[in-house]
Design a protein around this motif. Structure first.
Motif, PDB file in Angstrom:
ATOM      1  N   ALA A 232      79.767  58.536  22.256  1.00 11.72           N
ATOM      2  CA  ALA A 232      79.198  57.724  21.124  1.00 11.72           C
ATOM      3  C   ALA A 232      79.963  58.016  19.971  1.00 11.72           C
ATOM      4  O   ALA A 232      80.274  57.255  19.028  1.00 11.72           O
ATOM      5  N   TYR A 233      80.242  59.488  19.685  1.00 15.17           N
ATOM      6  CA  TYR A 233      80.969  59.927  18.517  1.00 15.17           C
ATOM      7  C   TYR A 233      82.468  59.068  18.451  1.00 15.17           C
ATOM      8  O   TYR A 233      82.969  58.928  17.453  1.00 15.17           O
ATOM      9  N   MET A 234      83.311  59.102  19.599  1.00 14.81           N
ATOM     10  CA  MET A 234      84.524  58.443  19.474  1.00 14.81           C
ATOM     11  C   MET A 234      84.327  57.101  19.330  1.00 14.81           C
ATOM     12  O   MET A 234      85.110  56.521  18.513  1.00 14.81           O
ATOM     13  N   THR A 235      83.318  56.268  19.817  1.00 13.32           N
ATOM     14  CA  THR A 235      83.235  54.972  19.673  1.00 13.32           C
ATOM     15  C   THR A 235      82.919  54.725  17.894  1.00 13.32           C
ATOM     16  O   THR A 235      83.466  53.829  17.464  1.00 13.32           O
ATOM     17  N   LEU A 236      81.992  55.510  17.581  1.00 12.70           N
ATOM     18  CA  LEU A 236      81.432  55.352  16.267  1.00 12.70           C
ATOM     19  C   LEU A 236      82.537  55.829  15.201  1.00 12.70           C
ATOM     20  O   LEU A 236      82.895  54.910  14.024  1.00 12.70           O
ATOM     21  N   THR A 237      83.484  56.896  15.506  1.00 14.15           N
ATOM     22  CA  THR A 237      84.682  56.958  14.435  1.00 14.15           C
ATOM     23  C   THR A 237      85.748  56.250  14.435  1.00 14.15           C
ATOM     24  O   THR A 237      86.224  55.693  13.507  1.00 14.15           O
ATOM     25  N   THR A 238      86.011  55.745  15.954  1.00 15.75           N
ATOM     26  CA  THR A 238      87.106  54.288  15.748  1.00 15.75           C
ATOM     27  C   THR A 238      86.350  53.079  14.981  1.00 15.75           C
ATOM     28  O   THR A 238      87.367  52.498  14.439  1.00 15.75           O
ATOM     29  N   ALA A 239      85.244  52.831  15.245  1.00 14.40           N
ATOM     30  CA  ALA A 239      84.899  51.725  14.564  1.00 14.40           C
ATOM     31  C   ALA A 239      85.009  52.127  12.981  1.00 14.40           C
ATOM     32  O   ALA A 239      85.456  51.120  12.184  1.00 14.40           O
ATOM     33  N   LEU A 240      84.819  53.371  12.498  1.00 18.28           N
ATOM     34  CA  LEU A 240      85.156  53.371  11.058  1.00 18.28           C
ATOM     35  C   LEU A 240      86.209  53.412  10.770  1.00 18.28           C
ATOM     36  O   LEU A 240      86.720  52.991   9.631  1.00 18.28           O
ATOM     37  N   HIS A 241      87.375  53.879  11.789  1.00 15.14           N
ATOM     38  CA  HIS A 241      88.868  53.619  11.372  1.00 15.14           C
ATOM     39  C   HIS A 241      88.996  52.218  11.341  1.00 15.14           C
ATOM     40  O   HIS A 241      90.154  51.862  10.786  1.00 15.14           O
ATOM     41  N   LEU A 242      88.426  51.388  11.989  1.00 10.16           N
ATOM     42  CA  LEU A 242      88.763  49.915  12.017  1.00 10.16           C
ATOM     43  C   LEU A 242      87.989  49.169  10.975  1.00 10.16           C
ATOM     44  O   LEU A 242      88.131  47.759  11.030  1.00 10.16           O
ATOM     45  N   PHE A 243      87.159  49.833  10.247  1.00 14.19           N
ATOM     46  CA  PHE A 243      86.313  49.276   9.042  1.00 14.19           C
ATOM     47  C   PHE A 243      85.494  48.332   9.929  1.00 14.19           C
ATOM     48  O   PHE A 243      85.154  47.495   9.401  1.00 14.19           O
TER      49      PHE A 243
ATOM     50  N   GLY B  58      78.958  50.330  13.811  1.00 14.58           N
ATOM     51  CA  GLY B  58      78.561  50.615  15.201  1.00 14.58           C
ATOM     52  C   GLY B  58      77.231  50.549  15.283  1.00 14.58           C
ATOM     53  O   GLY B  58      76.241  50.552  14.618  1.00 14.58           O
ATOM     54  N   LEU B  59      76.872  50.025  16.548  1.00 13.83           N
ATOM     55  CA  LEU B  59      75.380  49.826  16.751  1.00 13.83           C
ATOM     56  C   LEU B  59      75.091  50.301  18.356  1.00 13.83           C
ATOM     57  O   LEU B  59      75.259  49.504  19.322  1.00 13.83           O
ATOM     58  N   PRO B  60      74.735  51.575  18.272  1.00 11.73           N
ATOM     59  CA  PRO B  60      74.081  52.133  19.678  1.00 11.73           C
ATOM     60  C   PRO B  60      72.981  51.451  20.056  1.00 11.73           C
ATOM     61  O   PRO B  60      72.212  51.277  19.463  1.00 11.73           O
ATOM     62  N   GLN B  61      72.889  51.278  21.435  1.00 15.45           N
ATOM     63  CA  GLN B  61      71.938  50.463  22.070  1.00 15.45           C
ATOM     64  C   GLN B  61      71.534  51.132  23.331  1.00 15.45           C
ATOM     65  O   GLN B  61      72.131  52.084  23.736  1.00 15.45           O
ATOM     66  N   GLY B  62      70.065  51.305  23.552  1.00 16.10           N
ATOM     67  CA  GLY B  62      69.674  51.877  24.712  1.00 16.10           C
ATOM     68  C   GLY B  62      68.180  51.905  24.225  1.00 16.10           C
ATOM     69  O   GLY B  62      67.545  51.441  23.403  1.00 16.10           O
ATOM     70  N   PRO B  63      67.457  52.445  25.443  1.00 17.21           N
ATOM     71  CA  PRO B  63      66.079  52.455  25.396  1.00 17.21           C
ATOM     72  C   PRO B  63      65.491  53.423  24.088  1.00 17.21           C
ATOM     73  O   PRO B  63      66.316  54.259  23.928  1.00 17.21           O
ATOM     74  N   ALA B  64      64.416  53.311  23.765  1.00 15.22           N
ATOM     75  CA  ALA B  64      63.680  53.882  22.635  1.00 15.22           C
ATOM     76  C   ALA B  64      63.405  55.351  22.922  1.00 15.22           C
ATOM     77  O   ALA B  64      63.164  55.724  24.144  1.00 15.22           O
ATOM     78  N   GLY B  65      63.744  56.237  22.051  1.00 14.40           N
ATOM     79  CA  GLY B  65      63.623  57.592  22.081  1.00 14.40           C
ATOM     80  C   GLY B  65      64.628  58.195  23.024  1.00 14.40           C
ATOM     81  O   GLY B  65      64.519  59.372  23.503  1.00 14.40           O
TER      82      GLY B  65
ATOM     83  N   THR C 246      69.592  57.160  16.969  1.00 12.79           N
ATOM     84  CA  THR C 246      69.486  57.452  15.593  1.00 12.79           C
ATOM     85  C   THR C 246      70.010  58.941  15.427  1.00 12.79           C
ATOM     86  O   THR C 246      70.742  59.038  14.350  1.00 12.79           O
ATOM     87  N   GLU C 247      69.513  59.810  16.140  1.00 12.26           N
ATOM     88  CA  GLU C 247      69.864  61.096  15.964  1.00 12.26           C
ATOM     89  C   GLU C 247      71.352  61.590  16.106  1.00 12.26           C
ATOM     90  O   GLU C 247      72.027  62.391  15.415  1.00 12.26           O
ATOM     91  N   THR C 248      72.070  60.808  16.994  1.00  6.22           N
ATOM     92  CA  THR C 248      73.213  60.787  17.237  1.00  6.22           C
ATOM     93  C   THR C 248      74.302  60.480  16.120  1.00  6.22           C
ATOM     94  O   THR C 248      75.050  61.023  15.522  1.00  6.22           O
ATOM     95  N   VAL C 249      73.822  59.337  15.286  1.00  2.16           N
ATOM     96  CA  VAL C 249      74.462  58.896  14.239  1.00  2.16           C
ATOM     97  C   VAL C 249      74.387  59.814  13.236  1.00  2.16           C
ATOM     98  O   VAL C 249      75.334  60.115  12.418  1.00  2.16           O
ATOM     99  N   LYS C 250      73.068  60.435  12.957  1.00  2.00           N
ATOM    100  CA  LYS C 250      72.828  61.214  11.866  1.00  2.00           C
ATOM    101  C   LYS C 250      73.695  62.499  12.128  1.00  2.00           C
ATOM    102  O   LYS C 250      74.165  62.982  11.313  1.00  2.00           O
ATOM    103  N   ASP C 251      73.795  63.196  13.379  1.00  2.00           N
ATOM    104  CA  ASP C 251      74.539  64.353  13.617  1.00  2.00           C
ATOM    105  C   ASP C 251      75.928  63.980  13.370  1.00  2.00           C
ATOM    106  O   ASP C 251      76.771  65.039  12.936  1.00  2.00           O
TER     107      ASP C 251
END
Length: 146
Positions: free
Chosen positions: A111-122, A125-132, A136-141
């Motif tokens: 998830a970190y690699m996907t989000l930092t690559t999205a940041l690089h490409l301007f 990122g939209l993490p998807q999956g079941p609740a809980g 959100t915690e991954t993005v905040k971390d």
């Protein structure tokens, strides 16, 4: 050899966290243990996959911190750079205090690699999956790391 030293350091932190500590000191130790256990696992994986080149993907996919010299019209100054895969982000020295750290798993690394690559490409990122499940915690971390 380095792996054994890392394990010894983690054992020391675990011993210290069991002693009587003030709340802030205990939170620091828990965060250090969490980060160092993940770093130990990364080191072990790099050893097992026999990474010996800076261009190896197993190395470049890690969230890495560098201190480099940046030349400007006012002269040279030292800056801290964060790199992961093809992404380079300048660290801007924002201190968020001692906070809980997320236990980093292989899925968190992806998830970190996907989000930092999205940041690089301007892009976003939209993490998807079941609740809980910690989206959100991954993005905040990741935000704390950057």
């Amino acid at each position: 050899k380095l792996y054994k030293k890392w394990k010894t350091l983690i054992k020391l932190y675990c011993k210290l966290v069991r002693e009587e500590n003030i709340k802030l000191q205990r939170e620091k130790l828990v965060a250090l243990i969490t980060i160092d256990v993940h770093n130990r696992d990364i080191l072990r994986n790099l050893q097992l996959t026999r990474v010996h080149n800076l261009k190896d993907f197993d190395w470049s996919k890690q969230l890495r911190f560098y201190r480099e010299t940046e030349t400007t019209d006012r002269g040279d100054n030292r800056v801290h750079i964060i790199r992961q895969a093809s992404t380079t982000v300048r660290y801007d020295y924002e201190y968020l205090g001692v906070s809980d750290r997320l236990v980093v798993t292989a899925l968190t690394d992806r998830a970190y690699m996907t989000l930092t690559t999205a940041l690089h490409l301007f892009r976003g990122g939209l993490p998807q999956g079941p609740a809980g499940t910690g989206k959100t915690e991954t993005v905040k971390d990741l935000g704390k790391a950057l």
